[in-house]
Motif scaffolding. Structure first.
Motif, PDB file in Angstrom:
ATOM      1  N   LEU B  11       0.851  -1.195   0.000  1.00 16.78           N
ATOM      2  CA  LEU B  11       0.000   0.000   0.000  1.00 16.78           C
ATOM      3  C   LEU B  11       0.888   1.247   0.000  1.00 16.78           C
ATOM      4  CD1 LEU B  11      -3.138   0.574   0.368  1.00 16.78           C
ATOM      5  CD2 LEU B  11      -2.571   1.094   2.720  1.00 16.78           C
ATOM      6  N   GLU B  12       1.930   1.210   0.835  1.00 23.22           N
ATOM      7  CA  GLU B  12       2.861   2.337   0.919  1.00 23.22           C
ATOM      8  C   GLU B  12       3.572   2.535  -0.425  1.00 23.22           C
ATOM      9  OE1 GLU B  12       5.526   1.800   4.183  1.00 23.22           O
ATOM     10  OE2 GLU B  12       6.666   3.603   3.693  1.00 23.22           O
ATOM     11  N   GLY B  14       2.541   1.571  -3.395  1.00 25.63           N
ATOM     12  CA  GLY B  14       1.581   2.043  -4.394  1.00 25.63           C
ATOM     13  C   GLY B  14       1.245   3.516  -4.234  1.00 25.63           C
ATOM     14  N   ALA B  15       1.288   3.999  -2.994  1.00 25.58           N
ATOM     15  CA  ALA B  15       0.868   5.382  -2.744  1.00 25.58           C
ATOM     16  C   ALA B  15       1.930   6.402  -3.121  1.00 25.58           C
ATOM     17  CB  ALA B  15       0.493   5.553  -1.274  1.00 25.58           C
ATOM     18  N   VAL B  16       3.192   6.011  -3.185  1.00 23.40           N
ATOM     19  CA  VAL B  16       4.241   7.004  -3.460  1.00 23.40           C
ATOM     20  C   VAL B  16       5.021   6.755  -4.740  1.00 23.40           C
ATOM     21  CG1 VAL B  16       4.585   7.659  -1.061  1.00 23.40           C
ATOM     22  CG2 VAL B  16       5.928   5.806  -2.038  1.00 23.40           C
ATOM     23  N   SER B  17       4.715   5.663  -5.476  1.00 22.12           N
ATOM     24  CA  SER B  17       5.539   5.424  -6.667  1.00 22.12           C
ATOM     25  C   SER B  17       4.950   6.174  -7.848  1.00 22.12           C
ATOM     26  CB  SER B  17       5.674   3.940  -6.949  1.00 22.12           C
ATOM     27  OG  SER B  17       4.423   3.355  -7.072  1.00 22.12           O
ATOM     28  N   PHE B  18       5.445   7.373  -8.071  1.00 19.98           N
ATOM     29  CA  PHE B  18       5.049   8.185  -9.211  1.00 19.98           C
ATOM     30  C   PHE B  18       5.905   7.758 -10.397  1.00 19.98           C
ATOM     31  CE2 PHE B  18       3.788  10.597  -5.589  1.00 19.98           C
ATOM     32  CZ  PHE B  18       2.670  11.307  -5.999  1.00 19.98           C
ATOM     33  N   GLY B  19       5.293   7.697 -11.586  1.00 16.40           N
ATOM     34  CA  GLY B  19       6.109   7.515 -12.789  1.00 16.40           C
ATOM     35  C   GLY B  19       6.284   6.083 -13.255  1.00 16.40           C
ATOM     36  N   GLY B  20       5.398   5.183 -12.860  1.00 14.59           N
ATOM     37  CA  GLY B  20       5.377   3.856 -13.468  1.00 14.59           C
ATOM     38  C   GLY B  20       6.299   2.833 -12.844  1.00 14.59           C
ATOM     39  N   GLY B  21       6.400   1.696 -13.508  1.00 18.99           N
ATOM     40  CA  GLY B  21       7.039   0.498 -12.974  1.00 18.99           C
ATOM     41  C   GLY B  21       8.485   0.658 -12.519  1.00 18.99           C
ATOM     42  N   TYR B  22       9.283   1.345 -13.330  1.00 24.28           N
ATOM     43  CA  TYR B  22      10.696   1.460 -12.956  1.00 24.28           C
ATOM     44  C   TYR B  22      10.875   2.274 -11.686  1.00 24.28           C
ATOM     45  CZ  TYR B  22      12.404  -0.791 -17.117  1.00 24.28           C
ATOM     46  OH  TYR B  22      12.687  -1.716 -18.068  1.00 24.28           O
ATOM     47  N   ALA B  23      10.015   3.295 -11.523  1.00 24.57           N
ATOM     48  CA  ALA B  23      10.098   4.124 -10.325  1.00 24.57           C
ATOM     49  C   ALA B  23       9.841   3.269  -9.090  1.00 24.57           C
ATOM     50  CB  ALA B  23       9.086   5.252 -10.413  1.00 24.57           C
ATOM     51  N   MET B  24       9.001   2.233  -9.276  1.00 28.98           N
ATOM     52  CA  MET B  24       8.646   1.396  -8.148  1.00 28.98           C
ATOM     53  C   MET B  24       9.777   0.478  -7.708  1.00 28.98           C
ATOM     54  SD  MET B  24       5.439  -0.996  -8.049  1.00 28.98           S
ATOM     55  CE  MET B  24       6.097  -2.342  -7.154  1.00 28.98           C
ATOM     56  N   ILE B  25      10.714   0.227  -8.631  1.00 29.88           N
ATOM     57  CA  ILE B  25      11.771  -0.741  -8.338  1.00 29.88           C
ATOM     58  C   ILE B  25      12.622  -0.296  -7.149  1.00 29.88           C
ATOM     59  CG2 ILE B  25      13.914  -1.741  -9.260  1.00 29.88           C
ATOM     60  CD1 ILE B  25      12.438  -2.042 -11.920  1.00 29.88           C
ATOM     61  N   SER B  26      12.915   1.030  -7.073  1.00 31.55           N
ATOM     62  CA  SER B  26      13.740   1.469  -5.934  1.00 31.55           C
ATOM     63  C   SER B  26      13.021   1.272  -4.603  1.00 31.55           C
ATOM     64  CB  SER B  26      14.211   2.914  -6.109  1.00 31.55           C
ATOM     65  OG  SER B  26      13.284   3.672  -6.804  1.00 31.55           O
ATOM     66  N   MET B  27      11.692   1.528  -4.594  1.00 27.57           N
ATOM     67  CA  MET B  27      10.919   1.303  -3.352  1.00 27.57           C
ATOM     68  C   MET B  27      10.870  -0.189  -3.014  1.00 27.57           C
ATOM     69  SD  MET B  27       9.267   4.414  -3.268  1.00 27.57           S
ATOM     70  CE  MET B  27       9.327   5.648  -4.515  1.00 27.57           C
ATOM     71  N   VAL B  83      -2.463  -1.779  -5.685  1.00 28.12           N
ATOM     72  CA  VAL B  83      -3.448  -1.208  -6.603  1.00 28.12           C
ATOM     73  C   VAL B  83      -4.358  -0.181  -5.928  1.00 28.12           C
ATOM     74  CG1 VAL B  83      -5.490  -1.803  -7.942  1.00 28.12           C
ATOM     75  CG2 VAL B  83      -3.444  -3.198  -8.131  1.00 28.12           C
ATOM     76  N   LEU B  84      -4.656  -0.407  -4.649  1.00 28.29           N
ATOM     77  CA  LEU B  84      -5.678   0.382  -3.963  1.00 28.29           C
ATOM     78  C   LEU B  84      -5.446   1.907  -3.996  1.00 28.29           C
ATOM     79  CD1 LEU B  84      -8.306  -0.483  -2.683  1.00 28.29           C
ATOM     80  CD2 LEU B  84      -7.190  -0.412  -0.456  1.00 28.29           C
TER      81      LEU B  84
END
Lengths: 190, 188
Positions: B11-12, B14-27, B83-84
Motif C-alpha cells: 500500500l505504501e 503504491g501510494a508514493v511510486s510516481f512515474g510507473g514500474g521502474y520508479a517502483m523498483i527502488s521502493m 493497486v488500492l
C-alpha cells in the motif's frame, strides 16, 4: 452488455502488454479511441496526463479512469480487475514452480546473465528519464541531491526509506511555490 | 502477521511510486531487502519475470513477492495493496476533483517529485551495478569484480547501441533479457 465488455477489453489489454505502462498506452489508444470509440483523442491524452501524474502503476490508473468515465464506480472496478487478472494468474502460476526451475544448472546460469540484463534495463530507463527531465535549477538540484545522498547512504550502510525522498521532494516543490506566492502578494501590496 | 505486513508495505509503495514500474523498483528493493523477503539476486530475478510476462510490472512484482511470502492469500494482499491507492486517487480525481492536478500547489509538488523519481532510479541502478559487477557493498569493504558480468554488461551496451543505430529504436526489454540469458548460459 457494457460491463462485461469493459472487463473483457481490459483483460485483453492486460494479457497483451509486455514491458509496463508505456507499452500499454499505445494498445489502449488503438483499442479504445480508434476501434471502440469510447474516448475521443483529447480525452485520451487527458487520461494519460492524469495517469502519469498520480502515484501507482500507469496501467491501473488508466484502467480506473476509463472505467469510471465509461460507466461509473462499477465500471472502474471491473476495468481495474480486468487489467490485473491475467498478470495475477500468470505470475501466481510461475511463482509456484520458479524455485524448482532455478535449481537447474543451465537455468541458474541464464539467470545470472539475466540479472545483469535487468540492471542494464533499469540504468537505461533512468538515463532515458534523465534526458526527458526539464533542466530547471530546482529539478537539477533535487535530482543531484537524490542520487548523491542515496549512493552515499547505501555505501555507508545507513538505512533511509526511499518513500521519504519522495515526500521531501514533494514538500520542497510545494513550499517553494507557496513562498513564491507569498512574495508576489507582498509585492502587490507595495 | 505476514498478510497485513504485505498489504501495508505494498500500500505504501503504491501510494508514493510516481512515474510507473521502474520508479517502483527502488521502493521495492528498499522494502524487500528490509523485510528480508528477497536478496539482491532474487530481486533481479523477480524484475526479470515481471518484465517478460504481460501486465503492469508493479502488479507482477507484488503478486510474485506476495506469493513467495504468503501463498495465494499473500499474493492477493500484496496486489490489492499496490493497486488500492491508484484506484482511490483516480476515482477521487475522476469523480470529485477534476481540477486537482491543475492546482498550483499540487503541480509544484509534482515538479519536485519528478526529478526525485529519476534520481532514485539512477541511484538504484548504480548501487545494483556496483554490488553485482564490482562486489562493492560498503566503503572499505573491498572490491571483488565479476569479470564475466562486466563482459556481459559491455556486450549488452554495445548491442543496444548498434540496435538503436540500425533500427532507430531501442531494443525491447524482452530482447535484452533473452540475450543476457543466452550470454549467461554461454559464459558462466
Amino acid at each position: 452488455m457494457i460491463y462485461l465488455n469493459i472487463l473483457l477489453t481490459m483483460m485483453k489489454i492486460g494479457l497483451f502488454t509486455f514491458g509496463g505502462g508505456y507499452a500499454m498506452i499505445a494498445l489502449l489508444e488503438a483499442e479504445l479511441v480508434t476501434k471502440k470509440k469510447w474516448l475521443t483523442r483529447e480525452e485520451f491524452l487527458d487520461m494519460v496526463a492524469i495517469s502519469e501524474s498520480t502515484p501507482g502503476p500507469i496501467a491501473i490508473n488508466a484502467a480506473t479512469y476509463i472505467g469510471y468515465k465509461r460507466c461509473g464506480f462499477l465500471g472502474a472496478l471491473l476495468a481495474t480487475v480486468g487489467v490485473i487478472l491475467p498478470s495475477f494468474v500468470i505470475i501466481y502460476a510461475i511463482s509456484l514452480f520458479f524455485d524448482a526451475f532455478l535449481s537447474l544448472t543451465l537455468v541458474a546460469k541464464a539467470f545470472r546473465g539475466i540479472q545483469i540484463g535487468v540492471i542494464f534495463l533499469i540504468l537505461s530507463a533512468g538515463i532515458k528519464m534523465l534526458r526527458g527531465t526539464k533542466r530547471t535549477p530546482l529539478s537539477l538540484f533535487i535530482l543531484g541531491a537524490t542520487v548523491l545522498s542515496m549512493l552515499a547512504l547505501s555505501l555507508l550502510a545507513v538505512r533511509f526509506s526511499t518513500v521519504l525522498y519522495i515526500l521531501i521532494a514533494g514538500t520542497v516543490g510545494a513550499s517553494l511555490y507557496l513562498i513564491r506566492c507569498a512574495q508576489k502578494r507582498g509585492e502587490g501590496e507595495k | 502477521m505476514i498478510y497485513l505486513t504485505l498489504f501495508l508495505t505494498f500500500l505504501e509503495i503504491g501510494a508514493v511510486s510516481f512515474g510507473g514500474g521502474y520508479a517502483m523498483i527502488s521502493m521495492m528493493r528498499d522494502k524487500a531487502l528490509l523485510h528480508g523477503w528477497l536478496t539482491e539476486e532474487q530481486l533481479l530475478n523477480v524484475i526479470a519475470v515481471a518484465e517478460s510476462t504481460p501486465g503492469p510490472i508493479a502488479v507482477n512484482m507484488a503478486t510474485f513477492v506476495g506469493a513467495s511470502e504468503g501463498g495465494l492469500l499473500g499474493s492477493l494482499c500484496a496486489t490489492l495493496g499496490v493497486v488500492l491507492p491508484s484506484f482511490l486517487i483516480i476515482l477521487l480525481i475522476a469523480a470529485v476533483l477534476p481540477g486537482l492536478l491543475r492546482k498550483g500547489g499540487v503541480r509544484a509538488a509534482l515538479q519536485g517529485i519528478r526529478p526525485c523519481t529519476v534520481g532514485l532510479i539512477l541511484a538504484t541502478a548504480i548501487t545494483m551495478l556496483m554490488r553485482s559487477l564490482f562486489g562493492i557493498t560498503a566503503i572499505g569493504g573491498g572490491v571483488s569484480p565479476d569479470l564475466v558480468g562486466i563482459l556481459i554488461f559491455a556486450l549488452l551496451a554495445a548491442f543496444a547501441f548498434l540496435f538503436a543505430r540500425w533500427k532507430a529504436k531501442k531494443p525491447s526489454p524482452i530482447l535484452i533479457i533473452l540475450i543476457s540469458a543466452g550470454l549467461g548460459m554461454l559464459l558462466y
